[in-house]
Scaffold this motif. Structure first.
Motif, PDB file in Angstrom:
ATOM      1  N   VAL A  58       2.365 -13.304  10.780  1.00 56.35           N
ATOM      2  CA  VAL A  58       1.192 -13.550  11.619  1.00 56.35           C
ATOM      3  C   VAL A  58      -0.075 -13.019  10.940  1.00 56.35           C
ATOM      4  N   VAL A  59      -0.035 -11.775  10.485  1.00 57.73           N
ATOM      5  CA  VAL A  59      -1.209 -11.171   9.835  1.00 57.73           C
ATOM      6  C   VAL A  59      -1.526 -11.890   8.521  1.00 57.73           C
ATOM      7  N   GLY A  60      -0.473 -12.345   7.823  1.00 58.98           N
ATOM      8  CA  GLY A  60      -0.661 -13.057   6.558  1.00 58.98           C
ATOM      9  C   GLY A  60      -1.393 -14.373   6.711  1.00 58.98           C
ATOM     10  N   ALA A  61      -1.414 -14.907   7.916  1.00 59.01           N
ATOM     11  CA  ALA A  61      -2.111 -16.165   8.179  1.00 59.01           C
ATOM     12  C   ALA A  61      -3.600 -15.921   8.453  1.00 59.01           C
ATOM     13  N   THR A  62      -4.018 -14.656   8.363  1.00 59.45           N
ATOM     14  CA  THR A  62      -5.423 -14.306   8.601  1.00 59.45           C
ATOM     15  C   THR A  62      -6.039 -13.744   7.327  1.00 59.45           C
ATOM     16  N   GLU A  63      -7.283 -13.364   7.424  1.00 63.18           N
ATOM     17  CA  GLU A  63      -7.936 -12.686   6.306  1.00 63.18           C
ATOM     18  C   GLU A  63      -8.171 -11.217   6.659  1.00 63.18           C
ATOM     19  N   SER A  64      -7.285 -10.677   7.487  1.00 58.01           N
ATOM     20  CA  SER A  64      -7.370  -9.295   7.943  1.00 58.01           C
ATOM     21  C   SER A  64      -7.310  -8.331   6.765  1.00 58.01           C
ATOM     22  N   LYS A  65      -7.863  -7.160   6.980  1.00 58.60           N
ATOM     23  CA  LYS A  65      -7.832  -6.125   5.949  1.00 58.60           C
ATOM     24  C   LYS A  65      -6.541  -5.303   6.002  1.00 58.60           C
ATOM     25  N   ILE A  66      -5.644  -5.651   6.919  1.00 62.03           N
ATOM     26  CA  ILE A  66      -4.347  -4.973   6.960  1.00 62.03           C
ATOM     27  C   ILE A  66      -3.679  -5.190   5.603  1.00 62.03           C
ATOM     28  N   ARG A  67      -3.246  -4.101   4.985  1.00 59.79           N
ATOM     29  CA  ARG A  67      -2.683  -4.195   3.640  1.00 59.79           C
ATOM     30  C   ARG A  67      -1.179  -4.402   3.687  1.00 59.79           C
ATOM     31  N   ALA A  68      -0.768  -5.573   3.293  1.00 60.29           N
ATOM     32  CA  ALA A  68       0.661  -5.902   3.314  1.00 60.29           C
ATOM     33  C   ALA A  68       1.458  -4.981   2.403  1.00 60.29           C
ATOM     34  N   ASP A  69       0.932  -4.660   1.221  1.00 59.27           N
ATOM     35  CA  ASP A  69       1.704  -3.848   0.273  1.00 59.27           C
ATOM     36  C   ASP A  69       2.068  -2.477   0.838  1.00 59.27           C
ATOM     37  N   SER A  70       1.095  -1.804   1.457  1.00 59.36           N
ATOM     38  CA  SER A  70       1.407  -0.480   2.004  1.00 59.36           C
ATOM     39  C   SER A  70       2.327  -0.594   3.214  1.00 59.36           C
ATOM     40  N   THR A  71       2.169  -1.647   3.990  1.00 55.79           N
ATOM     41  CA  THR A  71       3.050  -1.875   5.140  1.00 55.79           C
ATOM     42  C   THR A  71       4.477  -2.110   4.653  1.00 55.79           C
ATOM     43  N   ILE A  72       4.627  -2.955   3.651  1.00 56.58           N
ATOM     44  CA  ILE A  72       5.950  -3.251   3.086  1.00 56.58           C
ATOM     45  C   ILE A  72       6.599  -1.978   2.553  1.00 56.58           C
ATOM     46  N   GLN A  73       5.838  -1.165   1.845  1.00 51.11           N
ATOM     47  CA  GLN A  73       6.385   0.088   1.294  1.00 51.11           C
ATOM     48  C   GLN A  73       6.858   1.013   2.407  1.00 51.11           C
ATOM     49  N   THR A  74       6.076   1.112   3.472  1.00 41.52           N
ATOM     50  CA  THR A  74       6.450   1.962   4.604  1.00 41.52           C
ATOM     51  C   THR A  74       7.734   1.463   5.260  1.00 41.52           C
ATOM     52  N   VAL A  75       7.842   0.148   5.452  1.00 42.15           N
ATOM     53  CA  VAL A  75       9.045  -0.422   6.063  1.00 42.15           C
ATOM     54  C   VAL A  75      10.253  -0.187   5.155  1.00 42.15           C
ATOM     55  N   LEU A  76      10.092  -0.418   3.859  1.00 42.20           N
ATOM     56  CA  LEU A  76      11.192  -0.178   2.908  1.00 42.20           C
ATOM     57  C   LEU A  76      11.659   1.272   2.953  1.00 42.20           C
ATOM     58  N   ASP A  77      10.707   2.200   2.952  1.00 41.13           N
ATOM     59  CA  ASP A  77      11.054   3.622   2.954  1.00 41.13           C
ATOM     60  C   ASP A  77      11.704   4.044   4.267  1.00 41.13           C
ATOM     61  N   THR A  78      11.346   3.370   5.358  1.00 43.17           N
ATOM     62  CA  THR A  78      11.927   3.676   6.662  1.00 43.17           C
ATOM     63  C   THR A  78      13.345   3.107   6.782  1.00 43.17           C
ATOM     64  N   LEU A  79      13.557   1.923   6.221  1.00 42.91           N
ATOM     65  CA  LEU A  79      14.846   1.237   6.375  1.00 42.91           C
ATOM     66  C   LEU A  79      15.921   1.668   5.391  1.00 42.91           C
ATOM     67  N   THR A  80      15.542   1.949   4.166  1.00 44.85           N
ATOM     68  CA  THR A  80      16.565   2.092   3.118  1.00 44.85           C
ATOM     69  C   THR A  80      16.513   3.443   2.414  1.00 44.85           C
ATOM     70  N   GLN A  81      17.618   3.748   1.775  1.00 50.24           N
ATOM     71  CA  GLN A  81      17.698   4.937   0.936  1.00 50.24           C
ATOM     72  C   GLN A  81      16.751   4.746  -0.243  1.00 50.24           C
ATOM     73  N   GLU A  82      16.208   5.838  -0.729  1.00 52.12           N
ATOM     74  CA  GLU A  82      15.391   5.740  -1.949  1.00 52.12           C
ATOM     75  C   GLU A  82      16.304   5.286  -3.078  1.00 52.12           C
ATOM     76  N   PRO A  83      15.815   4.379  -3.938  1.00 50.67           N
ATOM     77  CA  PRO A  83      16.663   3.979  -5.071  1.00 50.67           C
ATOM     78  C   PRO A  83      16.828   5.153  -6.020  1.00 50.67           C
ATOM     79  N   PRO A  84      17.977   5.221  -6.697  1.00 49.34           N
ATOM     80  CA  PRO A  84      18.168   6.322  -7.657  1.00 49.34           C
ATOM     81  C   PRO A  84      17.137   6.235  -8.771  1.00 49.34           C
ATOM     82  N   VAL A  85      16.672   7.369  -9.224  1.00 51.10           N
ATOM     83  CA  VAL A  85      15.707   7.399 -10.314  1.00 51.10           C
ATOM     84  C   VAL A  85      16.428   7.068 -11.607  1.00 51.10           C
ATOM     85  N   ARG A  86      15.893   6.085 -12.321  1.00 50.70           N
ATOM     86  CA  ARG A  86      16.529   5.672 -13.583  1.00 50.70           C
ATOM     87  C   ARG A  86      16.149   6.627 -14.689  1.00 50.70           C
ATOM     88  N   GLN A  87      17.131   7.041 -15.443  1.00 47.12           N
ATOM     89  CA  GLN A  87      16.894   7.960 -16.565  1.00 47.12           C
ATOM     90  C   GLN A  87      16.518   7.190 -17.803  1.00 47.12           C
TER      91      GLN A  87
END
Length: 131
Positions: A102-131
């Protein structure tokens, strides 16, 4: 619907890490490439207030998506964030993807990238850090 099938495929394919699958779903929801949008969201927003049949169909559509996600998250519980239930994860992912659409269909200043990162961090385990 093909949208539901794609949604299901991405989260049920255990060859794709869950965090990666969810990231793909969120990004595809946020993109403004398809101006027709999601039939389920469009019908919900335009018709449900006045059309009982549409209300029934869209409610069933979202419930089907929710059931698909819960089943996928049940089988991939070890990839969910600690303490998060499969039904809680399904609800958050559905609300986030549809909201991004819905927001993507607008020119809103809501930032999808930060929203996506927050949702990812809330839903899933942090990925293992690659050595």
């Amino acid at each position: 619907s093909s949208g539901q099938d794609r949604f299901a495929e991405m989260v049920t394919d255990s060859a794709i890490p869950l965090r990666e699958a969810i990231n793909g779903l969120l990004h595809s929801s946020a993109e403004r490439t398809d101006h027709r949008g999601c039939l389920l969201v469009n019908t919900t927003m335009e018709r449900n207030a006045t059309d009982e049949r549409c209300l029934d169909l869209t409610s069933k559509g979202f419930d089907e998506l929710r059931a698909i996600l819960i089943a996928a998250f049940e089988s991939r519980r070890n990839e969910l964030a600690d303490g998060l239930t499969p039904d809680g994860a399904a609800d958050l992912l559905l609300v986030a993807t549809q909201g991004l659409r819905v927001v993507g269909a607008t020119e809103s200043k809501i930032r999808a990238d930060s929203t996506i990162q927050t949702v990812l961090d809330t839903l899933t385990q942090e990925p293992p850090v690659r050595q």
